[in-house]
Design an enzyme around this catalytic site. Structure first.
Site, PDB file in Angstrom:
ATOM      1  N   GLU A 234      50.238  24.474  17.827  1.00  0.00           N
ATOM      2  CA  GLU A 234      51.620  24.314  18.294  1.00  0.00           C
ATOM      3  C   GLU A 234      51.871  23.002  19.011  1.00  0.00           C
ATOM      4  O   GLU A 234      52.888  22.856  19.691  1.00  0.00           O
ATOM      5  CB  GLU A 234      52.069  25.500  19.155  1.00  0.00           C
ATOM      6  CG  GLU A 234      50.975  26.318  19.783  1.00  0.00           C
ATOM      7  CD  GLU A 234      51.475  27.642  20.375  1.00  0.00           C
ATOM      8  OE1 GLU A 234      52.661  27.978  20.264  1.00  0.00           O
ATOM      9  OE2 GLU A 234      50.650  28.332  21.012  1.00  0.00           O
TER      10      GLU A 234
ATOM     11  N   TYR B 145      55.953  40.204  18.715  1.00  0.00           N
ATOM     12  CA  TYR B 145      55.593  39.989  20.121  1.00  0.00           C
ATOM     13  C   TYR B 145      56.268  41.019  21.027  1.00  0.00           C
ATOM     14  O   TYR B 145      57.462  41.297  20.880  1.00  0.00           O
ATOM     15  CB  TYR B 145      56.070  38.609  20.585  1.00  0.00           C
ATOM     16  CG  TYR B 145      55.356  37.477  19.909  1.00  0.00           C
ATOM     17  CD1 TYR B 145      54.051  37.154  20.263  1.00  0.00           C
ATOM     18  CD2 TYR B 145      55.985  36.746  18.912  1.00  0.00           C
ATOM     19  CE1 TYR B 145      53.387  36.118  19.626  1.00  0.00           C
ATOM     20  CE2 TYR B 145      55.327  35.707  18.272  1.00  0.00           C
ATOM     21  CZ  TYR B 145      54.028  35.399  18.629  1.00  0.00           C
ATOM     22  OH  TYR B 145      53.366  34.383  18.004  1.00  0.00           O
TER      23      TYR B 145
ATOM     24  N   ILE C 120      60.382  38.481  16.538  1.00  0.00           N
ATOM     25  CA  ILE C 120      60.650  38.704  17.968  1.00  0.00           C
ATOM     26  C   ILE C 120      61.615  39.862  18.197  1.00  0.00           C
ATOM     27  O   ILE C 120      62.081  40.078  19.315  1.00  0.00           O
ATOM     28  CB  ILE C 120      61.179  37.421  18.652  1.00  0.00           C
ATOM     29  CG1 ILE C 120      62.103  36.606  17.727  1.00  0.00           C
ATOM     30  CG2 ILE C 120      60.050  36.511  19.085  1.00  0.00           C
ATOM     31  CD1 ILE C 120      63.480  37.099  17.557  1.00  0.00           C
ATOM     32  N   HIS C 121      61.862  40.638  17.121  1.00  0.00           N
ATOM     33  CA  HIS C 121      62.716  41.822  17.267  1.00  0.00           C
ATOM     34  C   HIS C 121      62.282  42.832  16.200  1.00  0.00           C
ATOM     35  O   HIS C 121      62.030  42.457  15.052  1.00  0.00           O
ATOM     36  CB  HIS C 121      64.189  41.428  17.065  1.00  0.00           C
ATOM     37  CG  HIS C 121      65.141  42.477  17.544  1.00  0.00           C
ATOM     38  ND1 HIS C 121      65.352  43.644  16.861  1.00  0.00           N
ATOM     39  CD2 HIS C 121      65.930  42.541  18.652  1.00  0.00           C
ATOM     40  CE1 HIS C 121      66.226  44.392  17.518  1.00  0.00           C
ATOM     41  NE2 HIS C 121      66.594  43.744  18.617  1.00  0.00           N
TER      42      HIS C 121
ATOM     43  N   ARG D 202      47.745  38.628  23.048  1.00  0.00           N
ATOM     44  CA  ARG D 202      47.762  37.165  23.148  1.00  0.00           C
ATOM     45  C   ARG D 202      47.496  36.778  24.598  1.00  0.00           C
ATOM     46  O   ARG D 202      48.306  37.080  25.484  1.00  0.00           O
ATOM     47  CB  ARG D 202      49.096  36.578  22.689  1.00  0.00           C
ATOM     48  CG  ARG D 202      49.111  35.038  22.829  1.00  0.00           C
ATOM     49  CD  ARG D 202      50.260  34.369  22.097  1.00  0.00           C
ATOM     50  NE  ARG D 202      51.543  34.530  22.746  1.00  0.00           N
ATOM     51  CZ  ARG D 202      52.661  33.871  22.418  1.00  0.00           C
ATOM     52  NH1 ARG D 202      52.638  32.992  21.426  1.00  0.00           N
ATOM     53  NH2 ARG D 202      53.800  34.095  23.026  1.00  0.00           N
TER      54      ARG D 202
ATOM     55  N   ASP E 281      47.001  28.988 -18.710  1.00  0.00           N
ATOM     56  CA  ASP E 281      45.541  29.089 -18.801  1.00  0.00           C
ATOM     57  C   ASP E 281      45.009  29.608 -17.463  1.00  0.00           C
ATOM     58  O   ASP E 281      45.757  30.200 -16.682  1.00  0.00           O
ATOM     59  CB  ASP E 281      44.899  27.776 -19.287  1.00  0.00           C
ATOM     60  CG  ASP E 281      45.089  26.615 -18.344  1.00  0.00           C
ATOM     61  OD1 ASP E 281      45.776  26.787 -17.306  1.00  0.00           O
ATOM     62  OD2 ASP E 281      44.567  25.528 -18.630  1.00  0.00           O
TER      63      ASP E 281
ATOM     64  N   LYS F 263      57.214  51.598  23.282  1.00  0.00           N
ATOM     65  CA  LYS F 263      57.935  51.785  22.015  1.00  0.00           C
ATOM     66  C   LYS F 263      57.033  51.537  20.796  1.00  0.00           C
ATOM     67  O   LYS F 263      57.363  51.942  19.681  1.00  0.00           O
ATOM     68  CB  LYS F 263      59.137  50.831  21.942  1.00  0.00           C
ATOM     69  CG  LYS F 263      60.327  51.282  22.765  1.00  0.00           C
ATOM     70  CD  LYS F 263      61.535  50.398  22.451  1.00  0.00           C
ATOM     71  CE  LYS F 263      62.780  50.826  23.208  1.00  0.00           C
ATOM     72  NZ  LYS F 263      63.862  49.817  23.044  1.00  0.00           N
TER      73      LYS F 263
END
Lengths: 299, 299, 299
Positions: free
Chosen positions: B133, B11, B233-234, B69, B281, B22
């Site tokens: 969520e 994110y 998140i990093h 998102r 199997d 970045k």
């Protein structure tokens, strides 16, 4: 109709006549002559022919339930498997139907089998055990079992659900580990759903067939969860598994004492009472009765 | 349509232009420019404008899937988020829809997005990943995914489900712990349900971003359960997570040898055989094939 | 309508006048005068008569919620239990309905109770808590709670679900163990489903009433899973359980600091931020708000 648990359920490849003949001397709750995953693709026809012939020739006094596992409906092979089996004079006591993914598959199976059964003279009902082994099969398990319940009658009785863990892992992309942590949701959903329809629940196979300690541990865990039995892939696994799925002497004694204490308290008008440091009322009594019933049916 | 796993899904707040830029130098399966919970309430408009502008200006050769998102349908902000994004020349490869609680929300989203897509010249299908969520979202997940499957076509493809664990904990009043024991049912239900519809399942975020040992452990656990990836998140979390969700060299070797042994046994008519002490199997072969396929798609 | 958690829910046999009178001096969130499993079969009539009389005579200033558990609909005794209770001048604040297995049972209960309520002058709504304690009850829990939600109005409010673990174990053939591993699926499904309908979830009873360490551990585990309270069968269990289901001082402090940090970051336009080594955004803030709300309602 009385239904006996299949504590151990042993697979034997239907194409392996030598192994099938060994069933004659075996003691096991359930032996499955397999047309499905235990049989190589180029032996599928062999397997069903051999099984049909064995059904009439083989005498297995130590096998309580002699079953045949046909191929799945979706494989396209189930019809021929069933046609061959129904040529036998003596039907298997149970037919096992793998990889059930919808109630339509149940309906097809019921129609096909009942049409065959109607051509035969009256007899004991044919028992059926289905398999849940894919994500969609697990999702639809309530619908599937509702259909099984609806279809059960005097000629055909759906008696159990097997959890096919390795196919299920392949279906959801999981990796099998020794403690089966990745399968907890699936296993406990299978038990709870099977029992909601009064059916047996048969736990995953332990493929590491030389590790009897691990096998015993996983068997006891499954029994505690409410499974009634376990699939086995080697005769050496049978006694370990059947013992694990039978109440221990200690549990039987606990159950007898508890029920006796309960009856004494009931007579004096007490519904809840202290039994060995635990507060006991009706629900624990029901568990104790389960234990005694199970001890009796296996004896 | 081929679908590639999003092993790590990073994110980046849509209102933070510095962090978004970045992405140019980053190597990651999926980067998510966020309009939702990573953005302060007073920056919601900023975020969507910045993201629209970045979509056309930013070149991220190391990002396999550049996603946006939007806010949830129930927030009332999703419509404006989508309108802004569709002003960009270059669409994101994936749109992520959080907090889905009903199939009505899926229907609204599909209608809104398809109406925009119909105004553009033909292109690769837009991919969609939804989030589970809340308690009600988890309860209705089968219905929601059935609707997603129905709506998928050549222009729009629902590809995955993200488990939003912290919102879920808030929804059911649970407390997050290190081993996530309190979330076992929810996580395994999400995996099993997503896979029942052929969709990816993306696991919970590990918010303690300095603990790489704990992150690796939880990533490996998620992978064993069948999750295809994990939220991060990093940037430091990316390599650990992507490695954990790729089959190890050891697993690949195991899979290759097992498949080779299986083929040899099939040729000689054996369906089940002893492989390194385990009875193997077809189902285990399917697992091995999964591993090789996953190794290939990630290479 | 505001709903207060029942952190501890104590059973007292309705046929035991001596124990019922002790409620006068007891401090507990919820006390249940029991007509069901805590009462011997030959005391069923006694129990309902005693409870009716106690409802009008007993003053229990320390009991926040004085409840009556009637027998299940399927027992055939619920009707007479309810008729007797509705003869009291002062109704219980909550009626508890055990072993609910279908929405038809909910409908029967609602019809019966509302017909009685309509004959009385206006008052606070009667609260209802239902029990899930069989395999089929768990399977149908979503349907059952949907019906409860539909039936709730100004006179009657369905507020919670109790997980009846020992009946459930008897129903699925499971064996209770100390860590309750065999019940993980059922417990977490009950929490998630109850919360999906905004209802309380009340965890299993710890029958080993002399083991306060084990009780505390299981209570804390239930609280982490999202349960709002726990059944107790001995007054000594009350303080341990009510403390376990209340946020600790430490958690309250963490929540206050987190919310304060969040508000500062929001003001400066940051939606996600580093808080004590964890990356925090809205979902964790929602959890912190839950904690403060719970601390307030219990104070």
């Amino acid at each position: 109709m009385e239904t006996k648990p299949r504590r151990a359920m042993l697979y034997v490849p239907g194409s392996d006549e030598r192994k099938l003949k060994k069933l004659t001397d075996l003691e096991v709750d359930c032996a499955v002559m397999d047309c499905e995953d235990g049989v190589a693709v180029n032996k599928k026809v062999d397997a069903r022919n051999t099984i049909r012939s064995m059904l009439d020739r083989l005498s297995c006094p130590g096998v309580r339930d002699l079953a045949v596992r046909v191929n799945s409906v979706s494989s396209g092979l189930a019809d021929e498997d069933l046609m061959e089996i129904f040529k036998a004079e003596r039907l298997p006591s149970t037919v096992m139907l793998p990889k059930v993914e919808s109630k339509a598959e149940v309906q097809w199976f019921v129609k096909t089998v009942k049409s065959q059964l109607s051509k035969r003279s009256s007899q004991a009902p044919l028992r059926v055990v289905i398999f849940t082994e894919t994500a969609i099969g697990l999702l639809r398990l309530p619908d599937i079992l509702e259909e099984c319940q609806r279809a059960s009658d005097a000629t055909l009785v759906f008696e159990g659900v097997v959890f096919g863990s390795d196919d299920f892992c392949a279906s959801i992309g999981a990796t099998r580990t020794a403690d089966a942590h990745e399968l907890l949701y699936a296993r406990q959903k299978v038990v709870a759903t099977a029992k909601a329809f009064g059916m047996q629940a048969i736990d995953l196979v332990y493929i590491d067939f030389k590790d009897s300690v691990g096998l015993e541990e996983q068997s006891l865990q499954g029994a505690r969860m409410g499974f009634t039995g376990k699939q086995v892939i080697h005769p050496n696994q049978i006694p370990i598994v059947q013992t694990a799925f039978s109440p221990s002497e200690e549990r039987i004694k606990w159950a007898q004492e508890l029920i006796s204490a309960f009856e004494q308290h009931q007579a004096t008008g007490k519904g809840a009472f202290d039994f060995k440091g635990s507060m006991i009322d009706m629900p624990t009594v029901l568990q104790a009765r389960n234990i005694l019933k199970l001890a009796e049916v296996n004896s």
